[in-house]
Design a protein around this motif. Structure first.
Motif, mmCIF file in Angstrom:
data_model
loop_
_atom_site.group_PDB
_atom_site.id
_atom_site.type_symbol
_atom_site.label_atom_id
_atom_site.label_comp_id
_atom_site.label_asym_id
_atom_site.label_seq_id
_atom_site.Cartn_x
_atom_site.Cartn_y
_atom_site.Cartn_z
ATOM 1 N N GLU A 141 0.807 -1.221 0.000
ATOM 2 C CA GLU A 141 0.000 0.000 0.000
ATOM 3 C C GLU A 141 0.839 1.269 0.000
ATOM 4 O O GLU A 141 0.290 2.368 -0.176
ATOM 5 C CB GLU A 141 -0.958 0.008 1.206
ATOM 6 C CG GLU A 141 -0.271 0.041 2.550
ATOM 7 C CD GLU A 141 0.040 -1.324 3.113
ATOM 8 O OE1 GLU A 141 0.133 -1.451 4.347
ATOM 9 O OE2 GLU A 141 0.195 -2.275 2.322
ATOM 10 N N ASP A 142 2.149 1.145 0.196
ATOM 11 C CA ASP A 142 3.017 2.320 0.228
ATOM 12 C C ASP A 142 3.611 2.669 -1.130
ATOM 13 O O ASP A 142 4.436 3.580 -1.236
ATOM 14 C CB ASP A 142 4.164 2.103 1.232
ATOM 15 C CG ASP A 142 3.665 2.084 2.675
ATOM 16 O OD1 ASP A 142 2.617 2.697 2.937
ATOM 17 O OD2 ASP A 142 4.316 1.447 3.520
ATOM 18 N N SER A 184 -6.238 7.327 4.920
ATOM 19 C CA SER A 184 -5.291 6.706 3.984
ATOM 20 C C SER A 184 -3.853 7.172 4.193
ATOM 21 O O SER A 184 -2.916 6.364 4.157
ATOM 22 C CB SER A 184 -5.716 6.977 2.539
ATOM 23 O OG SER A 184 -5.799 8.375 2.294
ATOM 24 N N PHE A 185 -3.661 8.461 4.405
ATOM 25 C CA PHE A 185 -2.310 8.979 4.614
ATOM 26 C C PHE A 185 -1.865 8.711 6.050
ATOM 27 O O PHE A 185 -0.794 8.171 6.295
ATOM 28 C CB PHE A 185 -2.252 10.478 4.309
ATOM 29 C CG PHE A 185 -0.858 11.039 4.288
ATOM 30 C CD1 PHE A 185 -0.070 10.905 3.158
ATOM 31 C CD2 PHE A 185 -0.325 11.659 5.404
ATOM 32 C CE1 PHE A 185 1.228 11.396 3.137
ATOM 33 C CE2 PHE A 185 0.966 12.166 5.391
ATOM 34 C CZ PHE A 185 1.750 12.032 4.254
ATOM 35 N N GLY A 186 -2.728 9.069 6.988
ATOM 36 C CA GLY A 186 -2.498 8.749 8.386
ATOM 37 C C GLY A 186 -1.506 9.640 9.099
ATOM 38 O O GLY A 186 -0.602 10.213 8.497
ATOM 39 N N GLY A 197 -5.606 6.750 11.552
ATOM 40 C CA GLY A 197 -5.529 6.347 10.162
ATOM 41 C C GLY A 197 -4.906 4.975 9.992
ATOM 42 O O GLY A 197 -3.827 4.700 10.506
ATOM 43 N N GLN A 212 -3.801 3.784 7.254
ATOM 44 C CA GLN A 212 -2.817 3.841 6.160
ATOM 45 C C GLN A 212 -3.080 2.741 5.141
ATOM 46 O O GLN A 212 -2.179 2.052 4.680
ATOM 47 C CB GLN A 212 -1.389 3.763 6.700
ATOM 48 C CG GLN A 212 -0.995 4.964 7.556
ATOM 49 C CD GLN A 212 0.470 4.992 7.908
ATOM 50 O OE1 GLN A 212 1.160 3.977 7.866
ATOM 51 N NE2 GLN A 212 0.979 6.165 8.259
ATOM 52 N N ARG A 272 -3.518 -1.577 13.998
ATOM 53 C CA ARG A 272 -3.885 -0.881 12.764
ATOM 54 C C ARG A 272 -5.389 -0.625 12.714
ATOM 55 O O ARG A 272 -5.844 0.426 12.259
ATOM 56 C CB ARG A 272 -3.440 -1.714 11.562
ATOM 57 C CG ARG A 272 -3.304 -0.910 10.290
ATOM 58 C CD ARG A 272 -2.551 -1.669 9.242
ATOM 59 N NE ARG A 272 -2.135 -0.784 8.184
ATOM 60 C CZ ARG A 272 -1.495 -1.186 7.091
ATOM 61 N NH1 ARG A 272 -1.171 -2.448 6.936
ATOM 62 N NH2 ARG A 272 -1.163 -0.321 6.163
ATOM 63 N N ARG A 330 -2.093 3.500 -1.221
ATOM 64 C CA ARG A 330 -2.955 4.336 -0.392
ATOM 65 C C ARG A 330 -2.891 5.798 -0.816
ATOM 66 O O ARG A 330 -3.814 6.578 -0.551
ATOM 67 C CB ARG A 330 -2.584 4.191 1.080
ATOM 68 C CG ARG A 330 -1.162 4.610 1.444
ATOM 69 C CD ARG A 330 -0.812 4.180 2.861
ATOM 70 N NE ARG A 330 0.576 4.431 3.211
ATOM 71 C CZ ARG A 330 1.006 5.499 3.871
ATOM 72 N NH1 ARG A 330 0.151 6.429 4.248
ATOM 73 N NH2 ARG A 330 2.282 5.645 4.170
ATOM 74 N N THR A 372 -5.555 8.888 -1.153
ATOM 75 C CA THR A 372 -5.297 10.222 -0.615
ATOM 76 C C THR A 372 -5.582 11.283 -1.674
ATOM 77 O O THR A 372 -6.181 12.331 -1.380
ATOM 78 C CB THR A 372 -3.839 10.341 -0.129
ATOM 79 O OG1 THR A 372 -3.592 9.362 0.882
ATOM 80 C CG2 THR A 372 -3.572 11.719 0.446
#
Length: 531
Positions: free
Chosen positions: A19-20, A80-82, A87, A89, A287, A328, A332
């Motif tokens: 997701e990153d 999504s960003f958190g 969040g 993430q 999480r 993610r 965002t």
């Protein structure tokens, strides 16, 4: 020296979560727009319903819609960003939750108007923010038999939404369910399928967005899309805080809304776990707690800007599955678009002009994909020698009941209807409860530890005291097993591990808790018991 500098980069690459992934800015916003178009109909539906129930005119409803877009965008960015403690993430789009519609309309029926609704949302969300970490601890009760059931229910429960869009969106319209609307939906669906087959990654991944754009253009050419009201609300408008008055507080309204918060917890937890399965990333209680806190913080702030409780949108989970875009940061970017739409009513008007049948055609693929993802998860579950089939059967039934018969709980106490009226909540609560009763209570008893084959995909082990009996009676071996040098070898030529009774019980316990879902997990448990 250079080798030592390169090593850390390699380690960072190995630990990068799916997701990153960072895509080019333009690509991220294109995929983000696709997410916005997917959920736009859902995010404006609640303010439309509540606005009409509150007796607002067109201008007042427009304020509610713009406010919900603005807050939904901020909530999506936070989720999504958190930031630390807030969040998940994960690529989750946030928006106004449908779970509170019935409760909010009931509060409005009491005669105190929107201020009481906003007051109840604010206080209940603050309480939810406090208890969110405790609720997140139930993640250990979400093994594949539960998550698969919930994900499947999410997809199935959303199909009526897609069908309603395909028929025209407004059941009171004269052309609702007309052949033309169905044809538009089928045409959009066909475009999605055709574009998905094109061997160009960008085109296939953007198939939903492109199909919506093409479908809207075709409708505009034939005069089936109305853009005449795009400029009616002006170019720019910032949501005015407390536009409908300062919130008021009622104990009964707050209690009712807190029940909605619990339902929202269940739905968001299910969505977080579902998208984690799709993205193939680790989702633990920490999480989930961060995701729930983000939900509650957004919900607590939303009444200030004339909006309501926030939760993850299940339809966008399907979009992640069908496009394969796990980043993610794409979501965002979608959150930024939502904020802009909330500030620029003219842009929101353009998106609102997309004909509902076009969204319906795309929704069939999206929501069907969610259900298919759940079925894929359920395929990993072992059904022999246990009651997992009963868990799936009863939970799915409870999830579908409010979908096929929305009035089923009308004669029940209102709090029962609030909790079980959502198919997702019904299925989640029932699956967790039955899994607890059948797979956790007494999980270490003799009748459970007699099993040598566990959840599909977790690998097999044999208790040491069973080994001799199986070797001497080969008819008892599993299909494809053979005996070689006093050991049992499976159909793939792999030796089946032999464990002690204590190790066997530990493995069963780990599997029932969802902590051992792969052969590597089983080997880890064996190693831990050896240590």
């Amino acid at each position: 020296m250079s080798a030592s500098k390169q090593a850390p980069r390699k380690n960072r690459a190995e630990t990068t979560r799916p997701e990153d992934e960072r895509l080019p800015v333009g690509t991220s916003f294109a995929y983000g727009l696709q997410h916005v178009l997917t959920m736009y109909g859902g995010i404006i539906a609640v303010p439309l319903i509540i606005g009409k129930a509150a007796g607002l005119d067109g201008g007042g409803i427009s304020v509610l819609i713009a406010s919900c877009l603005f807050v939904g965008g901020l909530a999506t960015i936070l989720q999504s960003f958190g930031v630390p403690f807030f969040g998940s993430q994960l690529p989750l789009v946030q928006g106004v939750s449908f779970a509170g519609v019935a409760t909010m309309t009931s509060i409005l029926a009491g005669g105190d108007g929107l201020p009481e609704v906003f007051g109840a949302v604010l206080v209940a969300s603050v309480i939810g923010l406090i208890v969110a970490p405790g609720f997140a601890l139930i993640v250990k009760f979400f093994p594949p038999v539960v998550t698969g059931t919930v994900i499947t229910t999410i997809g199935l429960s959303l199909m009526p939404v897609a069908a309603g869009w395909a028929m025209g969106g407004n059941s009171e319209a004269t052309d609702y369910g007309s052949g033309r609307n169905i044809l538009i939906a089928v045409g959009t669906l066909t475009i999605v399928l055709v574009l998905s087959r094109i061997p160009v990654a960008m085109v296939s991944r953007l198939s939903i967005l492109l199909a919506i754009v093409i479908g809207t253009i075709v409708c505009a050419i034939f005069g089936w899309a109305d853009f005449s009201q795009v400029l009616d609300r002006g170019i720019f408008a910032f949501p005015e805080p407390f536009a409908f008055g300062m919130p008021t507080f009622s104990a009964a309204a707050i209690v009712s809304m807190f029940i909605v918060i619990i339902v929202t917890f269940a739905e968001t937890t299910a969505d977080i776990i579902a998208v984690g399965e799709i993205v193939k990333t680790k989702v633990d209680s920490k999480r989930i707690a961060s995701g729930l806190r983000a939900d509650m913080l957004s919900s607590a702030v939303s009444p200030i800007f004339n909006s309501f409780t926030q939760s993850a949108f299940a339809q966008n989970v399907g979009l992640v599955a069908i496009t394969g875009v796990k980043s993610r940061f794409v979501v965002t970017a979608g959150g930024v678009i939502l904020v802009v739409l909330g500030l620029l009513p003219v842009m929101g008007g353009v998106v609102a002009a997309v004909p509902s049948p076009v969204l319906g055609g795309a929704g069939i693929v999206l929501f069907g994909t969610v259900a298919a993802s759940g079925i894929r998860t359920l395929s990993k579950v072992e059904y022999e020698g246990n009651l997992n089939m009963i868990i799936v059967a009863v939970s799915l039934a409870f999830g579908i009941i409010p979908v096929v018969e929305p009035d089923f709980y009308n004669s029940f106490p209102s709090w029962v209807g609030i909790i079980l009226h959502s198919g997702i909540s019904s299925a989640t609560l029932m699956a967790v409860l039955l899994n607890l009763v059948f797979n956790h209570i007494g999980a270490g008893s003799k009748d459970r530890t007699d099993r040598s084959v566990f959840v599909a995909g977790t690998g097999r082990v044999i208790r040491r005291d069973e080994l001799e009996r199986l070797i001497n009676h080969e008819a008892l071996l599993a299909e494809g097993d053979t005996v070689k040098d006093g050991k049992i070898v499976d159909c793939n030529g792999e030796e089946v591990p032999v464990v002690t009774e204590d190790q066997h019980e530990k493995i069963v316990e780990a599997i029932n808790k969802g902590e051992a879902q792969t052969p590597d997990d089983v080997r880890r448990v064996i190693k831990e018991t050896e240590d």
